[in-house]
Design an enzyme around this catalytic site. Structure first.
Site, PDB file in Angstrom:
ATOM      1  N   ASP A 294       3.693  -2.184 -11.318  1.00 33.27           N
ATOM      2  CA  ASP A 294       4.579  -3.435 -11.639  1.00 33.27           C
ATOM      3  C   ASP A 294       3.774  -4.654 -12.612  1.00 33.27           C
ATOM      4  O   ASP A 294       4.208  -6.003 -13.049  1.00 33.27           O
ATOM      5  CB  ASP A 294       3.686  -4.093  -9.846  1.00 33.27           C
ATOM      6  CG  ASP A 294       1.896  -4.510  -9.917  1.00 33.27           C
ATOM      7  OD1 ASP A 294       1.621  -4.032 -11.271  1.00 33.27           O
ATOM      8  OD2 ASP A 294       2.036  -4.909  -8.942  1.00 33.27           O
TER       9      ASP A 294
ATOM     10  N   ASP B  50       1.337  -0.091 -16.045  1.00 31.68           N
ATOM     11  CA  ASP B  50       0.060  -0.095 -14.974  1.00 31.68           C
ATOM     12  C   ASP B  50      -0.133   0.854 -13.887  1.00 31.68           C
ATOM     13  O   ASP B  50       1.115   1.794 -14.556  1.00 31.68           O
ATOM     14  CB  ASP B  50      -0.662  -1.471 -15.026  1.00 31.68           C
ATOM     15  CG  ASP B  50       0.191  -1.748 -13.670  1.00 31.68           C
ATOM     16  OD1 ASP B  50       1.346  -1.763 -13.152  1.00 31.68           O
ATOM     17  OD2 ASP B  50      -0.667  -2.608 -12.887  1.00 31.68           O
TER      18      ASP B  50
ATOM     19  N   ASP C 230       0.766   1.718 -11.196  1.00 35.68           N
ATOM     20  CA  ASP C 230       1.521   1.426  -9.544  1.00 35.68           C
ATOM     21  C   ASP C 230       2.549   1.157 -10.128  1.00 35.68           C
ATOM     22  O   ASP C 230       3.583   0.217  -9.657  1.00 35.68           O
ATOM     23  CB  ASP C 230       0.578   0.351  -8.638  1.00 35.68           C
ATOM     24  CG  ASP C 230       0.425  -1.378  -8.976  1.00 35.68           C
ATOM     25  OD1 ASP C 230       0.255  -1.378  -9.966  1.00 35.68           O
ATOM     26  OD2 ASP C 230       1.025  -1.766  -7.812  1.00 35.68           O
TER      27      ASP C 230
ATOM     28  N   SER D 188      -4.074  -0.404  -9.160  1.00 34.28           N
ATOM     29  CA  SER D 188      -2.914  -1.227 -10.235  1.00 34.28           C
ATOM     30  C   SER D 188      -3.934  -1.039 -11.551  1.00 34.28           C
ATOM     31  O   SER D 188      -4.085   0.424 -11.916  1.00 34.28           O
ATOM     32  CB  SER D 188      -3.315  -2.640 -10.324  1.00 34.28           C
ATOM     33  OG  SER D 188      -3.014  -2.988 -10.888  1.00 34.28           O
TER      34      SER D 188
END
Length: 475
Positions: free
Chosen positions: A241, A237, A239, A100
């Site tokens: 999400d 960010d 990834d 992340s």
């Protein structure tokens, strides 16, 4: 001692603690404890972000899948919500290799059942199953079957619903950095009519935290937007999400405000948020029900299920980091957008920009119209639970709480489900919460102005430190 630990969303730790056997062991424990209980679908989807270690860890996860009889499908580098969407479509489990927003020297695994993210109970089952993994012999390298359509299906999810003119005329800078969605985001915004300029692409990993912004990111965004060439700047960010959106002046819009705008845009009936989200959701949202939970997407998902079980209509969730969870199917301009009950950055970015267009306002003016107040946060490092725990226990008691807060106001409400969140007179809040993955005590505050919120945080950390060191707050 290994740094690997389940946090607010998935397993995380140092790359040196995750690479090789540990990632194999955790993945195999997931397959044996969780995935094999979900019926006859023996496929697992594997995705990854763009950090250096992710491709190798993804290959190890595929090896673990093969060892327990699963067919591994390699979806490549794609956003976590795109991988989850594909899992829902196929009725298959999924594993996303991502750290992340955390730095390059760390990474993690996010696990999905066919019906969505694993629960906290599933985490316990995975940890219990780790004890059976040690008997496995050498890891066998088994190539995964490549799959290239998941990313396009995720793109079409939004392009077909919002339409080619949704963002016509908007000038948007897409801060690409190392987000796994950097090309997708630019292409999608352009397909909806925005004039897009990609900036800041990086071939080394940039740890964009959408809730605790790095000074260098704040400075970069302000410098870009100072030219007056753009109406907004967007990014995500690592990834994809969690979204980050800045207005025309370069001011970053809070994640919970993005969630508030998106929930209103979708006509939400019930909203589920963690206790760290601002109180504007209650006083400015206009929602029939607001349910607060502990911090972490599994708790928000459980809250959405509770609200739906109680008969709520359109149900959504979002976090202070901006990640948005769509718990119900919704209709936008007569087109159906299916539920996606996992954190997603794309929907709040698109909905926020579309909301500004629909209102005929700048993003800054739209945010100002919400009267959402200001927030601030900081932390006390080197504060283990042995120190913060007794302090928080006493802060949950009315007598101690009234005395503790006397210098700054009168407590009028309290929420103790994740730390202690205290509502003060004058629509201010102060929230103390121990970190889930570090020995530190965090303090969040909201008030009518940024200066007042910052003053509350400064006072809160000093007062908490004093209480813990003088014996008050110790059992």
């Amino acid at each position: 001692m290994s740094s690997l630990k389940f946090g607010t969303s998935g397993l995380r730790g140092l790359v040196t603690d995750l690479t090789g056997w540990p990632s194999y062991a955790y993945a195999r424990a997931f397959f044996r404890a969780i995935a094999t209980t979900d019926g006859g679908n023996r496929r697992v989807l594997i995705g990854r972000d763009l950090r250096d270690s992710s491709a190798g860890i993804a290959a190890t996860v595929a090896d673990a899948a093969a060892e327990v009889g699963f067919g591994a499908i390699d979806c490549g580098a794609l956003p976590t919500p795109a991988l989850a969407l594909e899992g829902f479509r196929l009725g298959a489990c999924a594993v996303m290799v991502t750290g992340s927003h955390i730095p390059q020297d760390r990474n993690g695994l996010k696990f999905y059942r066919p019906d969505g993210e694993i629960t906290k109970a599933d985490e316990v089952a995975i940890l219990a199953a780790l004890g059976d993994v040690g008997a496995v012999g050498a890891m066998a390298a088994v190539p995964a079957t490549p799959e290239t359509g998941a990313l396009d299906r995720y793109r079409r999810r939004y392009s077909e619903v919002f339409g080619a003119e949704a963002l016509t005329g908007l000038r948007v800078a897409v801060y690409q950095q190392s987000s796994v969605a950097r090309d997708l985001l630019a292409d999608l915004l352009a397909s909806l009519g925005a004039r897009v300029v990609p900036i800041g692409r990086s071939e080394t990993f940039v740890p964009i935290d959408t809730e605790a912004h790095r000074p260098e990111d704040i400075a970069f965004i302000r410098e870009v937007m100072a030219s007056g060439a753009y109406d907004a700047l967007v990014t995500t960010d690592g990834d994809a999400d969690r979204p980050l959106v800045a207005d025309g002046s370069g001011r970053i819009v809070r994640g919970d405000v993005l969630g508030l705008i998106t929930a209103r845009f979708l006509g939400a009936d019930a909203v589920v948020v963690p206790v760290t989200a601002g109180s504007a959701i209650e006083h400015a949202g206009g929602f029939r029900r607001v349910l607060r939970t502990r911090v972490g997407s599994p708790f928000v998902i459980a809250g959405m299920a509770q609200a739906q079980g109680d008969g709520a209509g359109i149900t959504v969730g979002f976090e202070a980091n901006g990640g948005f969870l769509l718990g119900s199917d919704v209709t936008i301009d007569g087109k159906r957008l299916p539920a996606l009950p996992t954190r997603d950055a794309m929907l709040p970015i698109l909905a926020t920009l579309a909301a500004t267009q629909g209102a005929g306002l700048t993003l800054a003016d739209l945010v100002a119209s919400l009267n959402a107040g200001e927030t601030a946060s900081d932390r006390l490092p080197d504060t283990p639970s042995e120190s913060s725990g007794p302090f928080l226990l006493q802060l949950g008691e009315d007598g101690f709480r009234q005395t503790f807060f006397r210098p700054v106001g009168t407590p009028v409400s309290v929420d103790t489900q994740d730390g202690v969140r205290v509502g003060l007179d004058g629509t201010r809040t102060v929230h103390f919460r121990p970190s889930g993955n570090a020995p530190e005590l965090r303090c969040y505050a909201e008030a009518g102005s940024a200066a007042e919120a910052e003053d509350l945080v400064r006072w809160g950390l000093e007062a908490a430190s004093g209480a813990m060191h003088t014996g008050r707050g110790k059992s």
